[in-house]
Design a protein around this motif. Structure first.
Motif, PDB file in Angstrom:
ATOM      1  N   SER A   4       0.018   3.789 -15.140  1.00 31.27           N
ATOM      2  CA  SER A   4      -0.832   4.985 -15.089  1.00 31.27           C
ATOM      3  C   SER A   4      -1.906   4.916 -14.013  1.00 31.27           C
ATOM      4  CB  SER A   4      -1.503   5.188 -16.452  1.00 31.27           C
ATOM      5  OG  SER A   4      -2.372   4.090 -16.739  1.00 31.27           O
ATOM      6  N   ASN A   5      -2.057   3.777 -13.348  1.00 34.38           N
ATOM      7  CA  ASN A   5      -3.081   3.640 -12.308  1.00 34.38           C
ATOM      8  C   ASN A   5      -2.792   4.620 -11.178  1.00 34.38           C
ATOM      9  OD1 ASN A   5      -4.503   2.463  -9.861  1.00 34.38           O
ATOM     10  ND2 ASN A   5      -5.140   1.005 -11.435  1.00 34.38           N
ATOM     11  N   PRO A   6      -3.805   5.337 -10.695  1.00 36.20           N
ATOM     12  CA  PRO A   6      -3.565   6.342  -9.645  1.00 36.20           C
ATOM     13  C   PRO A   6      -3.154   5.747  -8.302  1.00 36.20           C
ATOM     14  CG  PRO A   6      -5.915   6.101 -10.075  1.00 36.20           C
ATOM     15  CD  PRO A   6      -5.208   5.350 -11.152  1.00 36.20           C
ATOM     16  N   ALA A   7      -3.454   4.478  -8.059  1.00 29.04           N
ATOM     17  CA  ALA A   7      -3.108   3.855  -6.779  1.00 29.04           C
ATOM     18  C   ALA A   7      -1.621   3.525  -6.723  1.00 29.04           C
ATOM     19  CB  ALA A   7      -3.927   2.596  -6.572  1.00 29.04           C
ATOM     20  N   HIS A   8      -1.013   3.829  -5.580  1.00 27.65           N
ATOM     21  CA  HIS A   8       0.391   3.511  -5.376  1.00 27.65           C
ATOM     22  C   HIS A   8       0.584   2.470  -4.274  1.00 27.65           C
ATOM     23  CE1 HIS A   8       0.663   7.397  -7.481  1.00 27.65           C
ATOM     24  NE2 HIS A   8       1.810   6.926  -7.945  1.00 27.65           N
ATOM     25  N   SER A   9      -0.509   1.991  -3.717  1.00 26.10           N
ATOM     26  CA  SER A   9      -0.451   0.982  -2.664  1.00 26.10           C
ATOM     27  C   SER A   9      -1.769   0.228  -2.642  1.00 26.10           C
ATOM     28  CB  SER A   9      -0.205   1.626  -1.302  1.00 26.10           C
ATOM     29  OG  SER A   9      -1.335   2.416  -0.924  1.00 26.10           O
ATOM     30  N   LEU A  10      -1.778  -0.912  -1.956  1.00 25.28           N
ATOM     31  CA  LEU A  10      -3.032  -1.663  -1.818  1.00 25.28           C
ATOM     32  C   LEU A  10      -4.075  -0.841  -1.082  1.00 25.28           C
ATOM     33  CD1 LEU A  10      -1.997  -5.341  -0.958  1.00 25.28           C
ATOM     34  CD2 LEU A  10      -3.089  -4.505  -3.051  1.00 25.28           C
ATOM     35  N   GLN A  11      -3.630  -0.091  -0.061  1.00 28.62           N
ATOM     36  CA  GLN A  11      -4.592   0.731   0.691  1.00 28.62           C
ATOM     37  C   GLN A  11      -5.281   1.739  -0.224  1.00 28.62           C
ATOM     38  OE1 GLN A  11      -1.372   0.181   1.568  1.00 28.62           O
ATOM     39  NE2 GLN A  11      -1.076   0.307   3.805  1.00 28.62           N
ATOM     40  N   GLU A  12      -4.511   2.398  -1.090  1.00 36.47           N
ATOM     41  CA  GLU A  12      -5.099   3.379  -2.010  1.00 36.47           C
ATOM     42  C   GLU A  12      -6.043   2.707  -2.992  1.00 36.47           C
ATOM     43  OE1 GLU A  12      -2.250   5.834  -3.964  1.00 36.47           O
ATOM     44  OE2 GLU A  12      -1.294   6.493  -2.099  1.00 36.47           O
ATOM     45  N   LEU A  13      -5.683   1.536  -3.452  1.00 36.94           N
ATOM     46  CA  LEU A  13      -6.543   0.807  -4.380  1.00 36.94           C
ATOM     47  C   LEU A  13      -7.875   0.474  -3.718  1.00 36.94           C
ATOM     48  CD1 LEU A  13      -6.718  -0.700  -7.176  1.00 36.94           C
ATOM     49  CD2 LEU A  13      -5.993  -2.743  -5.928  1.00 36.94           C
ATOM     50  N   LEU A  14      -7.822  -0.016  -2.495  1.00 40.35           N
ATOM     51  CA  LEU A  14      -9.041  -0.390  -1.781  1.00 40.35           C
ATOM     52  C   LEU A  14      -9.881   0.824  -1.404  1.00 40.35           C
ATOM     53  CD1 LEU A  14      -7.518  -3.152   0.527  1.00 40.35           C
ATOM     54  CD2 LEU A  14      -8.957  -3.500  -1.484  1.00 40.35           C
ATOM     55  N   ARG A  15      -9.214   1.938  -1.084  1.00 40.27           N
ATOM     56  CA  ARG A  15      -9.950   3.149  -0.686  1.00 40.27           C
ATOM     57  C   ARG A  15     -10.695   3.780  -1.844  1.00 40.27           C
ATOM     58  NH1 ARG A  15      -5.465   4.471   2.856  1.00 40.27           N
ATOM     59  NH2 ARG A  15      -4.561   5.769   1.216  1.00 40.27           N
ATOM     60  N   SER A  16     -10.353   3.409  -3.075  1.00 36.19           N
ATOM     61  CA  SER A  16     -11.028   4.008  -4.230  1.00 36.19           C
ATOM     62  C   SER A  16     -12.517   3.673  -4.237  1.00 36.19           C
ATOM     63  CB  SER A  16     -10.389   3.506  -5.532  1.00 36.19           C
ATOM     64  OG  SER A  16     -10.689   2.132  -5.742  1.00 36.19           O
ATOM     65  N   GLY A  17     -12.876   2.534  -3.634  1.00 35.30           N
ATOM     66  CA  GLY A  17     -14.283   2.156  -3.534  1.00 35.30           C
ATOM     67  C   GLY A  17     -14.873   1.604  -4.808  1.00 35.30           C
ATOM     68  N   ARG A  18     -14.111   1.577  -5.888  1.00 31.72           N
ATOM     69  CA  ARG A  18     -14.655   1.070  -7.151  1.00 31.72           C
ATOM     70  C   ARG A  18     -14.530  -0.450  -7.217  1.00 31.72           C
ATOM     71  NH1 ARG A  18      -9.949   3.712  -8.429  1.00 31.72           N
ATOM     72  NH2 ARG A  18      -8.228   2.406  -9.212  1.00 31.72           N
ATOM     73  N   ARG A  19     -15.310  -1.051  -8.077  1.00 32.11           N
ATOM     74  CA  ARG A  19     -15.230  -2.488  -8.282  1.00 32.11           C
ATOM     75  C   ARG A  19     -13.905  -2.814  -8.961  1.00 32.11           C
ATOM     76  NH1 ARG A  19     -18.718  -6.672  -8.188  1.00 32.11           N
ATOM     77  NH2 ARG A  19     -18.286  -8.486  -9.500  1.00 32.11           N
ATOM     78  N   ILE A  20     -13.175  -3.757  -8.400  1.00 32.93           N
ATOM     79  CA  ILE A  20     -11.852  -4.108  -8.889  1.00 32.93           C
ATOM     80  C   ILE A  20     -11.928  -5.349  -9.763  1.00 32.93           C
ATOM     81  CG2 ILE A  20      -9.542  -4.884  -8.193  1.00 32.93           C
ATOM     82  CD1 ILE A  20     -10.080  -3.343  -5.519  1.00 32.93           C
ATOM     83  N   THR A  21     -11.281  -5.301 -10.905  1.00 33.45           N
ATOM     84  CA  THR A  21     -11.132  -6.503 -11.723  1.00 33.45           C
ATOM     85  C   THR A  21      -9.679  -6.959 -11.621  1.00 33.45           C
ATOM     86  OG1 THR A  21     -10.669  -5.169 -13.704  1.00 33.45           O
ATOM     87  CG2 THR A  21     -12.959  -5.874 -13.347  1.00 33.45           C
ATOM     88  N   PHE A  22      -9.479  -8.261 -11.470  1.00 31.47           N
ATOM     89  CA  PHE A  22      -8.109  -8.765 -11.403  1.00 31.47           C
ATOM     90  C   PHE A  22      -7.973 -10.006 -12.279  1.00 31.47           C
ATOM     91  CE2 PHE A  22     -10.198 -11.191  -8.075  1.00 31.47           C
ATOM     92  CZ  PHE A  22      -9.582 -12.446  -8.085  1.00 31.47           C
ATOM     93  N   SER A  23      -6.846 -10.069 -12.949  1.00 31.67           N
ATOM     94  CA  SER A  23      -6.577 -11.205 -13.845  1.00 31.67           C
ATOM     95  C   SER A  23      -5.587 -12.153 -13.194  1.00 31.67           C
ATOM     96  CB  SER A  23      -6.033 -10.720 -15.190  1.00 31.67           C
ATOM     97  OG  SER A  23      -4.794 -10.060 -15.015  1.00 31.67           O
ATOM     98  N   SER A  24      -5.596 -13.400 -13.688  1.00 35.46           N
ATOM     99  CA  SER A  24      -4.633 -14.396 -13.231  1.00 35.46           C
ATOM    100  C   SER A  24      -4.354 -15.360 -14.371  1.00 35.46           C
ATOM    101  CB  SER A  24      -5.185 -15.173 -12.026  1.00 35.46           C
ATOM    102  OG  SER A  24      -6.118 -16.154 -12.446  1.00 35.46           O
TER     103      SER A  24
END
Length: 320
Positions: A132-152
Motif C-alpha cells: 500500500s506504500n505510495p512509492a513505486h521506486s527509490l526515487q519516489e520514496l526519497l522525494r517524499s521528504g519524510r523521515r524514513i524508518t527501515f528495519s533489518s
C-alpha cells in the motif's frame, strides 16, 4: 606364561594406537546446527533446506536451533565454545565478517575460534515496502521528504549496513534504523506498518511478493536479477556501483579435525548442487557458490576487509 606374554604384547600394541583408531565413523550421532538468526529469515531458510538433505546424505538427524541476538554473536560464541568434534555447527551470514570491526568485543575471535566449513551461496539485498506504500521506486520514496524508518535482521547484518550506507551516506536522507533479531520479525514490522522499509535479502520476501502483500523498490545488485526481472537496481536509481550481497555459510569450532571439515564441505557442496536445491535457490534469487574450506576461509577474510571499510564510512560502532 607365553599366553600372558602374548596378551601383554597385544595390550601394549592397543595402548600405542591413536585414539582415532577406536573412534566411530563420522557422523555417528545427530548434528546440531545453530542458526545465528530467528526462524523464518534468510539464514534459517537455507539452513533448513540444506540441513534436510544433509541428514539424508550422512544418515544422521540434523537438528536446527535458532539462537538470534547481538548481530549473530550469541550463536557464534556458543559454537566457538562447543566441542570441536563436528557435531555442533554454526550457520551465519555476511554479518560474521562485519562483526569484528563493528563490535568492541564480539565475544569470539573469528580467525582463531571458528573454521569456515562451506559456503552455500549468496543473494542480493532488496529494499521492500508494504504493497500500500505510495512509492513505486527509490526515487519516489526519497522525494517524499519524510523521515524514513527501515528495519533489518539486526545491528551489524549486511542488510543493516546496506540501509545505513544507502540512506545516510549516499542518499543523505533522514532515516532511522529499527533492528530486530532476525529477518522474519523485521519483515513482520513492515507487513504490519510499524516500519516503512525493509532492508533484507531476497529469500524471505519472495512469498510475500507473489501474494502481493509487499513490493520491491530496488535490488542491491550490479545487474537485474532473473527472479525479479522488472525490479531496477540501486544503480538504476542513480547510485552507481552500489552492491550488497548476503551469503549463508557453515562454520565449526576451531580445531575440528580436518577430515571432518572436509567431509562436511563435500556433503554440503553436494547438497547445494542437487537439482531440486538449485531450483529452490533460483526461485529465492540465490546464486550457489561452491568452495573448498580453504577457499571459503579466504573469501571470509576478503569480506572482513570489505565490510570494515563500510563500517568506517557509516560511522557506526564500535558497538558494545
Amino acid at each position: 606364561m607365553k599366553v600372558a606374554s602374548a596378551l601383554g604384547a597385544v595390550f601394549a600394541l592397543l595402548a600405542a594406537l591413536p585414539a582415532e583408531a577406536f573412534a566411530q565413523p563420522y557422523p555417528s550421532k545427530p548434528i546440531r546446527v545453530v542458526v545465528a538468526f530467528a526462524a523464518g529469515g534468510f539464514a534459517d531458510t537455507i539452513a533448513r533446506l540444506v540441513g534436510h538433505r544433509l541428514a539424508e546424505r550422512v544418515g544422521q538427524p540434523v537438528v536446527v536451533e535458532n539462537r538470534g541476538g547481538a548481530g549473530g554473536n550469541i550463536a557464534a560464541r556458543a559454537v566457538a565454545a562447543a566441542p570441536a568434534d563436528g557435531y555442533t555447527l554454526l550457520v551465519h551470514t555476511a554479518a560474521i565478517a562485519i562483526n569484528p570491526s563493528l563490535y568492541r568485543s564480539p565475544g569470539f575471535d573469528l580467525a582463531a575460534d571458528l573454521v569456515p566449513v562451506a559456503n552455500t551461496g549468496s543473494t542480493p539485498g532488496v529494499f521492500v515496502v508494504h504493497a500500500s506504500n505510495p512509492a513505486h521506486s527509490l526515487q519516489e520514496l526519497l522525494r517524499s521528504g519524510r523521515r524514513i524508518t527501515f528495519s533489518s535482521a539486526g545491528v551489524g547484518t549486511s542488510s543493516h549496513l546496506a540501509g545505513e550506507y544507502f540512506f545516510k551516506v549516499l542518499a543523505r536522507a533522514e532515516a532511522e534504523h529499527v533492528p530486530f533479531q532476525g529477518g522474519a520479525p523485521a519483515l513482520t514490522a513492515v507487513l504490519s506498518g510499524t516500519v516503512e522499509v525493509l532492508s533484507t535479502s531476497m529469500p524471505p520476501v519472495v512469498p510475500h511478493l507473489r501474494k502481493g502483500s509487499l513490493k520491491v523498490l530496488s535490488v542491491s545488485s550490479l545487474a537485474r536479477v532473473a527472479a525479479l526481472p522488472d525490479v531496477p537496481t540501486v544503480g538504476e536509481a542513480g547510485f552507481a556501483d552500489f552492491e550488497e550481497r548476503s551469503w549463508v555459510g557453515f562454520f565449526a569450532p576451531a580445531r575440528t579435525p580436518g577430515a571432518v571439515v572436509e567431509r562436511l564441505n563435500a556433503e554440503i557442496r553436494a547438497v547445494a548442487g542437487l537439482p531440486e536445491v538449485l531450483e529452490r535457490f533460483s526461485a529465492l534469487g540465490m546464486d550457489p557458490h561452491p568452495m573448498s574450506s580453504p577457499e571459503f576461509a579466504a573469501y571470509v577474510r576478503r569480506e572482513v576487509a570489505k565490510w570494515a571499510t563500510v563500517v568506517r564510512a557509516t560511522g557506526i560502532g564500535p558497538v558494545e
